[in-house]
Design a protein around this motif. Structure first.
Motif, PDB file in Angstrom:
ATOM      1  N   LYS A  18       0.821  -1.213   0.000  1.00  0.00           N
ATOM      2  CA  LYS A  18       0.000   0.000   0.000  1.00  0.00           C
ATOM      3  C   LYS A  18       0.858   1.267   0.000  1.00  0.00           C
ATOM      4  CE  LYS A  18      -4.494  -1.263   1.936  1.00  0.00           C
ATOM      5  NZ  LYS A  18      -5.488  -0.966   2.986  1.00  0.00           N
ATOM      6  N   GLY A  19       2.153   1.090  -0.093  1.00  0.00           N
ATOM      7  CA  GLY A  19       3.047   2.248  -0.061  1.00  0.00           C
ATOM      8  C   GLY A  19       3.221   2.815   1.330  1.00  0.00           C
ATOM      9  N   PHE A  20       2.971   1.983   2.350  1.00  0.00           N
ATOM     10  CA  PHE A  20       3.021   2.436   3.740  1.00  0.00           C
ATOM     11  C   PHE A  20       4.233   1.826   4.426  1.00  0.00           C
ATOM     12  CE2 PHE A  20       1.994   2.640   8.197  1.00  0.00           C
ATOM     13  CZ  PHE A  20       1.294   3.835   8.336  1.00  0.00           C
ATOM     14  N   ASP A  21       5.111   2.669   4.950  1.00  0.00           N
ATOM     15  CA  ASP A  21       6.280   2.217   5.692  1.00  0.00           C
ATOM     16  C   ASP A  21       5.894   2.031   7.154  1.00  0.00           C
ATOM     17  OD1 ASP A  21       8.700   1.677   6.834  1.00  0.00           O
ATOM     18  OD2 ASP A  21       9.710   3.506   6.176  1.00  0.00           O
ATOM     19  N   ALA A  22       5.707   0.777   7.565  1.00  0.00           N
ATOM     20  CA  ALA A  22       5.173   0.483   8.892  1.00  0.00           C
ATOM     21  C   ALA A  22       6.237   0.073   9.903  1.00  0.00           C
ATOM     22  CB  ALA A  22       4.135  -0.637   8.777  1.00  0.00           C
ATOM     23  N   LYS A  23       7.503  -0.001   9.493  1.00  0.00           N
ATOM     24  CA  LYS A  23       8.537  -0.608  10.340  1.00  0.00           C
ATOM     25  C   LYS A  23       8.620   0.042  11.720  1.00  0.00           C
ATOM     26  CE  LYS A  23      13.365  -2.151  10.151  1.00  0.00           C
ATOM     27  NZ  LYS A  23      13.772  -1.680  11.502  1.00  0.00           N
ATOM     28  N   ASN A  24       8.803   1.346  11.765  1.00  0.00           N
ATOM     29  CA  ASN A  24       8.993   2.012  13.054  1.00  0.00           C
ATOM     30  C   ASN A  24       7.752   1.923  13.930  1.00  0.00           C
ATOM     31  OD1 ASN A  24      11.598   2.743  12.348  1.00  0.00           O
ATOM     32  ND2 ASN A  24      11.013   4.774  11.612  1.00  0.00           N
ATOM     33  N   ILE A  25       6.574   2.047  13.310  1.00  0.00           N
ATOM     34  CA  ILE A  25       5.331   1.988  14.089  1.00  0.00           C
ATOM     35  C   ILE A  25       5.122   0.595  14.664  1.00  0.00           C
ATOM     36  CG2 ILE A  25       2.813   2.212  13.994  1.00  0.00           C
ATOM     37  CD1 ILE A  25       3.141   4.342  11.883  1.00  0.00           C
ATOM     38  N   VAL A  26       5.342  -0.430  13.833  1.00  0.00           N
ATOM     39  CA  VAL A  26       5.151  -1.808  14.302  1.00  0.00           C
ATOM     40  C   VAL A  26       6.118  -2.119  15.441  1.00  0.00           C
ATOM     41  CG1 VAL A  26       5.370  -4.237  13.658  1.00  0.00           C
ATOM     42  CG2 VAL A  26       4.181  -2.650  12.138  1.00  0.00           C
ATOM     43  N   GLU A  27       7.372  -1.718  15.284  1.00  0.00           N
ATOM     44  CA  GLU A  27       8.356  -1.985  16.338  1.00  0.00           C
ATOM     45  C   GLU A  27       7.971  -1.285  17.637  1.00  0.00           C
ATOM     46  OE1 GLU A  27      12.064  -0.790  14.648  1.00  0.00           O
ATOM     47  OE2 GLU A  27      12.317  -2.655  13.493  1.00  0.00           O
ATOM     48  N   ARG A  28       7.522  -0.033  17.531  1.00  0.00           N
ATOM     49  CA  ARG A  28       7.143   0.700  18.742  1.00  0.00           C
ATOM     50  C   ARG A  28       5.898   0.097  19.378  1.00  0.00           C
ATOM     51  NH1 ARG A  28       8.688   2.927  23.236  1.00  0.00           N
ATOM     52  NH2 ARG A  28       7.333   4.624  23.956  1.00  0.00           N
ATOM     53  N   ILE A  29       4.939  -0.333  18.565  1.00  0.00           N
ATOM     54  CA  ILE A  29       3.732  -0.968  19.091  1.00  0.00           C
ATOM     55  C   ILE A  29       4.086  -2.222  19.879  1.00  0.00           C
ATOM     56  CG2 ILE A  29       1.700  -2.315  18.394  1.00  0.00           C
ATOM     57  CD1 ILE A  29       1.222  -0.219  16.217  1.00  0.00           C
TER      58      ILE A  29
ATOM     59  N   VAL B 281       6.899  -2.918  21.401  1.00  0.00           N
ATOM     60  CA  VAL B 281       7.536  -2.525  22.671  1.00  0.00           C
ATOM     61  C   VAL B 281       6.462  -2.120  23.674  1.00  0.00           C
ATOM     62  CG1 VAL B 281       8.971  -0.761  23.785  1.00  0.00           C
ATOM     63  CG2 VAL B 281       9.746  -1.849  21.672  1.00  0.00           C
ATOM     64  N   LEU B 282       5.521  -1.302  23.224  1.00  0.00           N
ATOM     65  CA  LEU B 282       4.451  -0.838  24.107  1.00  0.00           C
ATOM     66  C   LEU B 282       3.556  -1.985  24.558  1.00  0.00           C
ATOM     67  CD1 LEU B 282       3.497   2.388  22.125  1.00  0.00           C
ATOM     68  CD2 LEU B 282       4.577   2.334  24.385  1.00  0.00           C
ATOM     69  N   ASN B 283       3.335  -2.948  23.682  1.00  0.00           N
ATOM     70  CA  ASN B 283       2.502  -4.093  24.044  1.00  0.00           C
ATOM     71  C   ASN B 283       3.187  -4.954  25.100  1.00  0.00           C
ATOM     72  OD1 ASN B 283       0.231  -5.774  23.873  1.00  0.00           O
ATOM     73  ND2 ASN B 283       1.214  -7.086  22.340  1.00  0.00           N
ATOM     74  N   THR B 284       4.505  -5.116  24.968  1.00  0.00           N
ATOM     75  CA  THR B 284       5.270  -5.848  25.993  1.00  0.00           C
ATOM     76  C   THR B 284       5.203  -5.099  27.323  1.00  0.00           C
ATOM     77  OG1 THR B 284       6.771  -6.748  24.325  1.00  0.00           O
ATOM     78  CG2 THR B 284       7.545  -6.749  26.609  1.00  0.00           C
ATOM     79  N   ASN B 285       5.370  -3.779  27.257  1.00  0.00           N
ATOM     80  CA  ASN B 285       5.265  -2.962  28.469  1.00  0.00           C
ATOM     81  C   ASN B 285       3.880  -3.072  29.091  1.00  0.00           C
ATOM     82  OD1 ASN B 285       7.854  -2.079  27.978  1.00  0.00           O
ATOM     83  ND2 ASN B 285       7.253  -0.067  27.201  1.00  0.00           N
ATOM     84  N   ARG B 286       2.864  -3.093  28.227  1.00  0.00           N
ATOM     85  CA  ARG B 286       1.483  -3.194  28.716  1.00  0.00           C
ATOM     86  C   ARG B 286       1.294  -4.441  29.560  1.00  0.00           C
ATOM     87  NH1 ARG B 286      -2.897  -6.073  27.122  1.00  0.00           N
ATOM     88  NH2 ARG B 286      -1.735  -6.948  25.360  1.00  0.00           N
TER      89      ARG B 286
ATOM     90  N   ASN C 264      -0.580   2.727  27.421  1.00  0.00           N
ATOM     91  CA  ASN C 264      -1.698   2.243  26.609  1.00  0.00           C
ATOM     92  C   ASN C 264      -2.274   3.338  25.717  1.00  0.00           C
ATOM     93  OD1 ASN C 264      -1.278  -0.155  27.894  1.00  0.00           O
ATOM     94  ND2 ASN C 264      -3.057  -0.007  29.238  1.00  0.00           N
ATOM     95  N   SER C 265      -2.200   4.582  26.192  1.00  0.00           N
ATOM     96  CA  SER C 265      -2.663   5.704  25.369  1.00  0.00           C
ATOM     97  C   SER C 265      -1.796   5.835  24.126  1.00  0.00           C
ATOM     98  CB  SER C 265      -2.622   6.991  26.187  1.00  0.00           C
ATOM     99  OG  SER C 265      -3.003   8.086  25.397  1.00  0.00           O
ATOM    100  N   GLU C 266      -0.501   5.719  24.279  1.00  0.00           N
ATOM    101  CA  GLU C 266       0.397   5.784  23.125  1.00  0.00           C
ATOM    102  C   GLU C 266       0.160   4.585  22.204  1.00  0.00           C
ATOM    103  OE1 GLU C 266       5.140   5.989  21.884  1.00  0.00           O
ATOM    104  OE2 GLU C 266       4.585   5.964  24.004  1.00  0.00           O
ATOM    105  N   LEU C 267      -0.037   3.415  22.809  1.00  0.00           N
ATOM    106  CA  LEU C 267      -0.311   2.206  22.020  1.00  0.00           C
ATOM    107  C   LEU C 267      -1.571   2.385  21.177  1.00  0.00           C
ATOM    108  CD1 LEU C 267       0.266  -0.781  21.356  1.00  0.00           C
ATOM    109  CD2 LEU C 267      -0.986  -1.394  23.440  1.00  0.00           C
ATOM    110  N   ASP C 268      -2.641   2.884  21.792  1.00  0.00           N
ATOM    111  CA  ASP C 268      -3.903   3.093  21.070  1.00  0.00           C
ATOM    112  C   ASP C 268      -3.739   4.105  19.943  1.00  0.00           C
ATOM    113  OD1 ASP C 268      -5.140   1.313  22.758  1.00  0.00           O
ATOM    114  OD2 ASP C 268      -6.022   2.837  24.053  1.00  0.00           O
ATOM    115  N   SER C 269      -2.954   5.150  20.190  1.00  0.00           N
ATOM    116  CA  SER C 269      -2.786   6.200  19.180  1.00  0.00           C
ATOM    117  C   SER C 269      -1.962   5.717  17.991  1.00  0.00           C
ATOM    118  CB  SER C 269      -2.133   7.437  19.797  1.00  0.00           C
ATOM    119  OG  SER C 269      -0.792   7.180  20.173  1.00  0.00           O
TER     120      SER C 269
END
Length: 423
Positions: free
Chosen positions: A21-32, A34-39, A97-102
């Motif tokens: 789709k022309g979407f670079d998701a690498k940084n977002i997926v990696e951060r998600i 990390v946040l999910n593990t923290n959650r 979780n707020s950052e994760l949701d966003s």
């Protein structure tokens, strides 16, 4: 919305597919992730802290009754420290979780494997064509001139009353609109779709549920005082009828149809391709929506494509069915087929329908679930399609059927309009 399970178990797959789709998701997926593990770790620590706090607090009364005040005071201090620790953990968890949701709502739906690579409409794939393109005689007019000549659509009056993009339909033009709506609804209901008349304003939760928010708020008309949004398509209120629902597996397929006016700001749309009915801020559309068992949602998509094809073909309009490439798909779609009709006087193809499978992407946002044969809760699949959007259908009907100083009405519409020609 993609599931945390998919993102944590198959991050490379998500990144690779979203690139279609022309979407670079690498940084977002990696951060998600990390946040999910923290959650998970924060929640585990908070649960342990609250359990220990409860355990220690329950002992204080007994110690006081036994006259062991010093020991009770020690426990009171420990409980107070645990309360402070719990509050800190709750705040950290809330921020995490707020950052994760966003972040998770920034990820578009994963395109199906069949979706062609490409970034623009020129890279879409034509999968089928039908009906012959008419050869118009010399002096054929575009629909905006025909509308004026026969006094059936008045664009200037619309500007006077509201603004550009809000036409006024008159006489046989208004009757043609009403006829098309009834014709489309009749075909849909005969095919087993339940007719719905939904609200044309929705709340923020509904806009989020089908993916218009927070992605397309700039394209939606917003009533600020009430925080309601004018719908861009009947898909939004109709699909949201099942928000926060658990349906029975035996309910599938759920098939719904609705006529509504639709409202789109169409910001940034200018030039010759938006003349007349080609692009409006308010227009009429009949929609079909399906909620399906995931095991047969692509079979349902094929059925919907065939259904819409039957409607377009019956109007005698030259059409083609196009499979959208990744870059031309909507944010929420996993696979989309567009229907285009040929506008003979303009010499161009006009999109009149999109038929899409969203798989579980909308259902995850909607919390739309069902119990499978093992009693396990699963996300349903949602689909929708235009059947059809009226403005460009009307444009093509007027242009393609002009002959001998009048406009011929297709046979299938004559019982609905009550006349054979516009003259």
């Amino acid at each position: 919305m993609l599931t945390l399970k998919l993102l944590s178990e198959r991050p490379d797959y998500v990144i690779e597919r979203l690139a279609v789709k022309g979407f670079d998701a690498k940084n977002i997926v990696e951060r998600i992730n990390v946040l999910n593990t923290n959650r998970k770790s924060l929640q585990a620590e908070l649960d342990s802290c609250l359990a220990l706090q409860k355990q220690k607090a329950s002992l204080i009364g007994g110690l006081m009754k036994q006259g062991r005040k010093d020991e009770a005071d020690v426990l009171k201090n420990e409980v107070a420290e645990l309360k402070d620790r719990s509050k800190m953990l709750e705040k950290q968890s809330e921020d995490n979780n707020s950052e994760l949701d966003s972040l998770i709502v920034l990820l578009p739906n994963i395109p199906a494997e069949i979706v062609p690579h490409g970034l623009t409409a020129e890279e879409n794939v034509v999968v089928k064509t039908g009906n012959k393109i008419p050869e118009l005689g010399e002096g054929a007019l575009p629909h905006w001139e025909l509308a004026s000549k026969y006094d059936i659509i008045d664009f200037d009056l619309g500007v006077k009353v509201t603004g550009a993009g809000f036409p006024v339909y008159k006489g046989k033009g208004a009757r043609l609109q009403r006829a098309l709506i009834n014709f489309f609804l009749d075909i849909n209901t005969k095919a087993g779709y339940l007719e719905i008349e939904p609200p044309v304003m929705v709340n923020e939760a509904s806009g989020f549920g089908t993916g218009q928010l927070p992605d397309k708020e700039g394209q939606m008309y917003h009533a600020n005082l009430d925080n309601f949004y004018m719908i861009p398509t009947a898909e939004v209120p109709v699909t949201n009828l099942y928000r926060n629902s658990i349906v029975s597996k035996g309910d599938f397929p759920i098939k719904l149809t609705a006529y509504t006016p639709c409202f789109r700001r169409e910001a940034g749309s200018y030039g010759k391709d938006v003349r007349g009915l080609n692009r409006l801020h308010q227009f009429d559309k009949v929609e079909i929506v399906r909620i399906e068992d995931p095991s047969r949602s692509y079979e349902a998509l094929d059925e919907m494509v065939a259904h819409v094809e039957g409607i377009v073909s019956s109007l005698g309009l030259p059409y083609r069915i196009v499979r959208l490439c990744g870059g031309d798909m909507s944010f929420t779609s996993a696979l989309t087929y567009d229907f285009e009709v040929y506008s003979a006087a303009q010499g161009r193809w006009l999109e009149v329908s999109s038929v899409s499978n969203f798989e579980s992407y909308q259902a995850n946002r909607l919390k739309l679930r069902f119990k499978d044969e093992n009693g396990k809760m699963q996300l349903a699949h949602t689909l929708n399609g235009s059947s059809l959007a009226l403005p460009r259908i009307v444009a093509a009907l007027l242009e393609n059927n002009q002959e001998d100083g009048r406009i011929r009405i297709p046979e299938v519409l004559r019982p609905y309009v009550g006349f054979d020609y516009i003259d």
